[in-house]
Scaffold this motif. Structure first.
Motif, mmCIF file in Angstrom:
data_model
loop_
_atom_site.group_PDB
_atom_site.id
_atom_site.type_symbol
_atom_site.label_atom_id
_atom_site.label_comp_id
_atom_site.label_asym_id
_atom_site.label_seq_id
_atom_site.Cartn_x
_atom_site.Cartn_y
_atom_site.Cartn_z
ATOM 1 N N PRO A 340 -44.903 0.452 8.976
ATOM 2 C CA PRO A 340 -43.618 0.172 8.317
ATOM 3 C C PRO A 340 -42.557 1.219 8.610
ATOM 4 O O PRO A 340 -42.825 2.280 9.182
ATOM 5 N N PHE A 341 -41.334 0.921 8.205
ATOM 6 C CA PHE A 341 -40.290 1.936 8.131
ATOM 7 C C PHE A 341 -40.684 2.919 7.025
ATOM 8 O O PHE A 341 -41.249 2.515 5.998
ATOM 9 N N LEU A 342 -40.372 4.199 7.214
ATOM 10 C CA LEU A 342 -40.698 5.209 6.213
ATOM 11 C C LEU A 342 -39.524 6.154 6.016
ATOM 12 O O LEU A 342 -38.846 6.535 6.977
ATOM 13 N N ALA A 343 -39.296 6.560 4.767
ATOM 14 C CA ALA A 343 -38.293 7.584 4.457
ATOM 15 C C ALA A 343 -38.935 8.960 4.567
ATOM 16 O O ALA A 343 -40.143 9.114 4.421
ATOM 17 N N HIS A 344 -38.114 9.976 4.809
ATOM 18 C CA HIS A 344 -38.620 11.341 4.942
ATOM 19 C C HIS A 344 -38.869 11.974 3.575
ATOM 20 O O HIS A 344 -39.851 12.695 3.395
ATOM 21 N N ALA A 345 -37.955 11.736 2.642
ATOM 22 C CA ALA A 345 -38.067 12.215 1.264
ATOM 23 C C ALA A 345 -38.391 13.698 1.143
ATOM 24 O O ALA A 345 -39.328 14.087 0.449
ATOM 25 N N PRO A 346 -37.635 14.604 1.809
ATOM 26 C CA PRO A 346 -37.858 16.037 1.601
ATOM 27 C C PRO A 346 -37.557 16.405 0.162
ATOM 28 O O PRO A 346 -36.709 15.773 -0.482
ATOM 29 N N ILE A 347 -38.242 17.411 -0.353
ATOM 30 C CA ILE A 347 -38.070 17.765 -1.765
ATOM 31 C C ILE A 347 -36.637 18.205 -2.048
ATOM 32 O O ILE A 347 -36.104 17.971 -3.126
ATOM 33 N N GLU A 348 -35.983 18.854 -1.089
ATOM 34 C CA GLU A 348 -34.562 19.178 -1.207
ATOM 35 C C GLU A 348 -33.769 18.081 -0.506
ATOM 36 O O GLU A 348 -33.856 17.932 0.711
ATOM 37 N N PRO A 349 -32.989 17.301 -1.248
ATOM 38 C CA PRO A 349 -32.219 16.228 -0.588
ATOM 39 C C PRO A 349 -31.120 16.819 0.293
ATOM 40 O O PRO A 349 -30.835 18.023 0.262
ATOM 41 N N GLU A 350 -30.487 15.973 1.068
ATOM 42 C CA GLU A 350 -29.478 16.407 2.020
ATOM 43 C C GLU A 350 -28.280 17.023 1.290
ATOM 44 O O GLU A 350 -27.818 16.510 0.271
ATOM 45 N N ASN A 351 -27.774 18.119 1.826
ATOM 46 C CA ASN A 351 -26.612 18.793 1.235
ATOM 47 C C ASN A 351 -25.948 19.683 2.268
ATOM 48 O O ASN A 351 -26.585 20.105 3.237
ATOM 49 N N ALA A 352 -24.693 19.982 2.055
ATOM 50 C CA ALA A 352 -23.966 20.874 2.963
ATOM 51 C C ALA A 352 -22.692 21.351 2.284
ATOM 52 O O ALA A 352 -22.085 20.632 1.479
ATOM 53 N N VAL A 353 -22.291 22.566 2.607
ATOM 54 C CA VAL A 353 -20.991 23.097 2.199
ATOM 55 C C VAL A 353 -20.182 23.342 3.464
ATOM 56 O O VAL A 353 -20.663 24.003 4.394
ATOM 57 N N VAL A 354 -18.973 22.808 3.489
ATOM 58 C CA VAL A 354 -18.097 22.982 4.650
ATOM 59 C C VAL A 354 -16.719 23.408 4.176
ATOM 60 O O VAL A 354 -16.184 22.861 3.202
ATOM 61 N N HIS A 355 -16.150 24.394 4.879
ATOM 62 C CA HIS A 355 -14.774 24.811 4.620
ATOM 63 C C HIS A 355 -13.978 24.695 5.916
ATOM 64 O O HIS A 355 -14.177 25.489 6.846
ATOM 65 N N VAL A 356 -13.116 23.684 5.993
ATOM 66 C CA VAL A 356 -12.177 23.557 7.106
ATOM 67 C C VAL A 356 -10.932 24.331 6.694
ATOM 68 O O VAL A 356 -10.195 23.920 5.797
ATOM 69 N N LYS A 357 -10.698 25.451 7.338
ATOM 70 C CA LYS A 357 -9.652 26.383 6.917
ATOM 71 C C LYS A 357 -8.293 26.014 7.504
ATOM 72 O O LYS A 357 -8.188 25.227 8.443
ATOM 73 N N ASP A 358 -7.253 26.617 6.935
ATOM 74 C CA ASP A 358 -5.890 26.296 7.354
ATOM 75 C C ASP A 358 -5.642 26.620 8.814
ATOM 76 O O ASP A 358 -4.818 25.974 9.475
ATOM 77 N N ASP A 359 -6.329 27.640 9.330
ATOM 78 C CA ASP A 359 -6.118 28.032 10.721
ATOM 79 C C ASP A 359 -6.959 27.205 11.703
ATOM 80 O O ASP A 359 -6.990 27.490 12.900
ATOM 81 N N GLY A 360 -7.668 26.185 11.178
ATOM 82 C CA GLY A 360 -8.464 25.310 12.027
ATOM 83 C C GLY A 360 -9.898 25.741 12.214
ATOM 84 O O GLY A 360 -10.701 24.993 12.785
ATOM 85 N N TYR A 361 -10.240 26.934 11.731
ATOM 86 C CA TYR A 361 -11.627 27.380 11.826
ATOM 87 C C TYR A 361 -12.473 26.689 10.759
ATOM 88 O O TYR A 361 -11.974 26.365 9.664
ATOM 89 N N ILE A 362 -13.727 26.465 11.090
ATOM 90 C CA ILE A 362 -14.634 25.748 10.191
ATOM 91 C C ILE A 362 -15.844 26.615 9.910
ATOM 92 O O ILE A 362 -16.493 27.110 10.845
ATOM 93 N N GLU A 363 -16.137 26.813 8.643
ATOM 94 C CA GLU A 363 -17.356 27.549 8.280
ATOM 95 C C GLU A 363 -18.279 26.612 7.505
ATOM 96 O O GLU A 363 -17.832 25.859 6.636
ATOM 97 N N ILE A 364 -19.559 26.689 7.859
ATOM 98 C CA ILE A 364 -20.553 25.757 7.330
ATOM 99 C C ILE A 364 -21.729 26.541 6.756
ATOM 100 O O ILE A 364 -22.173 27.528 7.345
ATOM 101 N N TRP A 365 -22.229 26.076 5.619
ATOM 102 C CA TRP A 365 -23.479 26.563 5.042
ATOM 103 C C TRP A 365 -24.352 25.328 4.828
ATOM 104 O O TRP A 365 -23.996 24.442 4.044
ATOM 105 N N ALA A 366 -25.476 25.250 5.510
ATOM 106 C CA ALA A 366 -26.244 24.005 5.419
ATOM 107 C C ALA A 366 -27.700 24.214 5.820
ATOM 108 O O ALA A 366 -28.010 25.030 6.694
#
Length: 720
Positions: A340-366
């Motif tokens: 069958p099809f199966l889900a991964h179901a990691p104990i920590e669900p998907e999440n991310a923090v992203v900051h697209v800054k005014d100067d166009g730089y992007i910082e990510i924590w994920a």
């Protein structure tokens, strides 16, 4: 060993490095990896790969493989510590950030130790030789009189010693040895030995930082409502009740970008996660699902796979004229095996923090499995250069392939650009299970025949959706999928059929999103292969172990099978109602075999014992090998006996663990795990133990009850 979550700008302060002495990089991840020196002046601007020894004696390594529970935060420094002759607690770790200079940085395919086994050791050995030579020159003694231990170079005759920190500057002025001598495995003191994982205390006390723990100044939270039918279109949004909830800031139309399509979604933005989630639940969104109510169906998909089984597939390999030999065979079998099809179901669900800054730089924590892949996907989606993106990789609370698929990360990018502030996206468990991506459901159409009491002919026709096609758009219409075809080839699994054999493929497409799942296609096709080999063994009137040995010439395979027979007491008399089943499969350069014992109980069976054998070549820590194999046993039994993922009228029928069950502690059978020390090159550990589990169980059920299971999952308590 210290795991440091740090930015490059804070590196000096965080690690305690004073002034740089010796810094070595690796220009390629291969047996021919070239160790090179890094200019300390450059290091002050940005840390380079891979090893830095400062003048205070601090040793730091850049870990190129994120840790999702598989133990890379122990494995990578262990490779260095072994050759550098230091203790694990003397090595500090920082995580790579996706830049090209670090090479491949994706944890997946059980590849970390396999790919880094020689390069990291080579760099450690080179550093040791340079430090030793520096000490010998300072003392004006032969290099042969000096040896390394615990971060010092010692002069044997006099007992004099110098620390690595004291020698680092001198060592940095020497030429790097082109072929540093690696230790003989018989001399290993760390690799292959039981060592405590020094990062465990932080994890069990809550000090370790996972993606879901990240909090940055000015951050807002987003909870995203996706279409129940995955790809439905928004007709209308009524957010009147949502906006009444305290803490809700805004409702934003957004998108979910997957490799094969982009779908519409609605995000509720809040000052805290609870407000955003509560606001999302109050949303009234009308969706147009007409295009998918009938077409997005697992029943329809599998009907197409069974129709395809009646036709010829595209050949990947063939020995002899299989069709002709099969047609004229006196003793033959034909069966279909479904997964069958199966889900991964990691104990920590998907999440991310992203900051697209005014100067166009992007910082990510994920918590991403591969910062290099994440960087590639973000740059393509946001249309920016890699130099404008900074990725901070956290620990991952499980992944199993899911967190190398970056839809959730791109959602955060889209929202941060729209809102002009850092955004934290957190998926719910319901999102995770009902939205995918999933392990693809697959069908194995099997044919085979017996001649002169031996399995002599075999055909595995693999049918279903292609990850190569859907995720990478890399499959030609007239091509047998090479990824999955190689997995089931006779070259990989070493079965030799005297008369004829064939591997073929048919592509059946679906819009249900698919991606790799733990052990990828091996978990699908090990089921069909090993159950059908068992069927053919019984047709030949042969013991299942002996039947496999008859068609296996490879010595490593034979050793694994023979060890399994010994450790599982294969020939011992069974109690009434008991049955044993075996299976063997090679994946990720490792060979794993399993014997499962079951006992009839009412209308079903109870799993009494699981014996697993693994030959993974050289390995870092036997305790981790066994822990990963235990995890594979749990996931393998769960995948065989619990719930699969199904779609009806375009909507996933499962939403949480009450409908997508996992194995419970009280259901766990007795387990034995044995490692075969073959001395071969390192193979994978995180996945190879899974593929034999389901077929060993299916074969055990047949041995105990006479019922042949051909469709996963099944209810182990009711096999009527």
């Amino acid at each position: 060993m210290e795991n440091i979550q740090t930015s490059r700008r804070d590196f000096l302060k965080t690690t305690g490095l004073t002034s740089f002495g010796l810094a070595l990089g690796i220009s390629a991840f291969s047996k021919d990896a070239i160790v090179k020196k890094i200019n300390p002046a450059i290091l002050k601007l940005e840390i380079n790969p891979f090893i830095i020894i400062d003048t205070a004696g601090n040793i730091t390594i850049v870990n190129p493989r994120p840790d999702m529970g598989q133990g890379s935060t122990q494995a990578v420094p262990s490779l260095l510590a072994e050759e550098l002759e230091v203790r694990l607690d003397q090595v500090k770790i920082i995580q790579s950030d996706g830049k090209d200079k670090y090479g491949s940085q994706t944890s997946g395919g059980s590849s970390s130790v396999r790919s880094l086994w020689e390069p990291i050791r080579k760099a450690g050995a080179a550093a040791k030789e340079m430090l030793t030579e520096s000490a010998a020159k300072r003392w004006n003694v032969p290099v042969a009189e000096c040896f390394a231990k615990d971060g010092t170079i010692i002069h044997k005759p006099t007992g004099k010693s110098l620390t690595y920190g004291e020698l680092a500057d001198d060592a940095s002025k020497l030429e790097i040895p082109k072929n540093p001598k690696l230790k003989d495995p018989k001399d290993f003191t760390i690799l292959g030995k039981y060592n405590k994982r020094l990062d465990v205390p932080e994890r069990v006390t809550g000090k370790a930082i996972y993606g879901i723990d990240i909090d940055v100044p000015g951050m807002v939270y987003a909870s995203i409502l996706h279409s129940p039918s995955l790809h439905g279109k928004i007709v209308s949004i009524d957010d009147s009740e949502t906006k009444k909830i305290k803490g809700v800031l805004k409702v934003v139309k957004t998108e979910r970008t997957m490799p094969h399509r982009t779908s519409e979604a609605v995000a509720v933005i809040g000052t805290n996660y609870w407000a955003a989630l509560k606001g999302r639940k109050a949303l009234l969104v009308k969706w147009d699902n007409a295009d998918y109510e009938k077409t997005l169906s697992t029943e329809k998909y599998f009907a197409e796979t069974y129709e395809a089984a009646k036709k010829e597939g595209i050949n990947f390999e063939e020995k002899g004229d299989f069709n002709a030999k099969y047609s004229s065979a006196a003793k033959k079998l034909e069966s279909n095996y479904e997964t069958p099809f199966l889900a991964h179901a990691p104990i920590e669900p998907e999440n991310a923090v992203v900051h697209v800054k005014d100067d166009g730089y992007i910082e990510i924590w994920a918590p991403v499995q591969g910062p290099d892949w994440a960087l590639r996907d973000v740059c393509a989606y946001m249309k920016v250069a890699p130099e404008k993106v900074k990725i901070n990789v956290t620990l991952l609370g499980g992944a199993f392939g899911r967190k190398a698929y970056h839809d959730f990360l791109l959602e955060a990018c889209h929202l941060s650009k729209e809102l002009k502030k850092p955004v934290k996206v957190v998926w719910t468990r319901e999102d995770d299970i009902s939205q995918g991506p999933y392990r693809p459901g697959m069908l194995s159409h099997m044919q085979g025949f017996v001649q002169d009491g031996k399995i002599a002919g075999y055909h595995h026709h693999a049918i279903g959706e292609s990850i190569l096609n859907q995720v990478y758009k890399g499959l030609k219409p007239d091509e047998a999928d090479p990824w999955l075809s190689e997995e089931i080839s006779t070259n990989n699994n070493k079965y030799h059929f005297d008369v004829a054999s064939k591997v073929s493929w048919t592509h059946v497409k679906t819009d249900i999103p698919v991606v790799w799942w733990r052990s990828v296609y091996a978990s699908n096709f090990g089921w069909g292969q090993e159950c059908f080999i068992d069927e053919l063994a019984h047709l030949a009137g042969k013991d299942p172990v002996k039947a496999r040995l008859e068609i296996t010439k490879d010595e490593r395979f034979r050793k694994v099978l023979e060890t399994l027979a010994e450790k599982s007491a294969w020939g011992a008399k069974l109690s009434e109602g008991q049955g044993k089943g075996i299976a063997v499969f090679k994946s990720f350069d490792s060979i794993s075999a399993t014997c499962i014992t079951v006992t009839k109980k009412d209308n079903g069976v109870k799993i009494d014992k699981v014996v697993s054998i693994i030959d993974c070549g050289y390995y870092v820590n036997p305790d981790n090998v066994k822990a990963q194999t235990e995890g594979n046993i749990v996931m393998g039994i769960t995948a065989a006996t619990k719930d699969g993922i199904t779609f009806t009228n375009g909507v996933c029928d499962q939403s949480n663990f009450h409908q997508y069950n996992i194995m419970r502690l009280n259901e766990m059978p007795e387990i034995e795990i044995h490692i075969v020390d073959s001395g071969a090159s390192p193979g994978g550990v995180g996945e190879p133990g899974l593929p034999p589990i389901a077929p060993a169980l299916g074969n055990a059920i047949f041995a105990a009850t006479g019922k042949r299971m051909r469709k996963l999952p099944f209810d182990i308590s009711n096999l009527v």
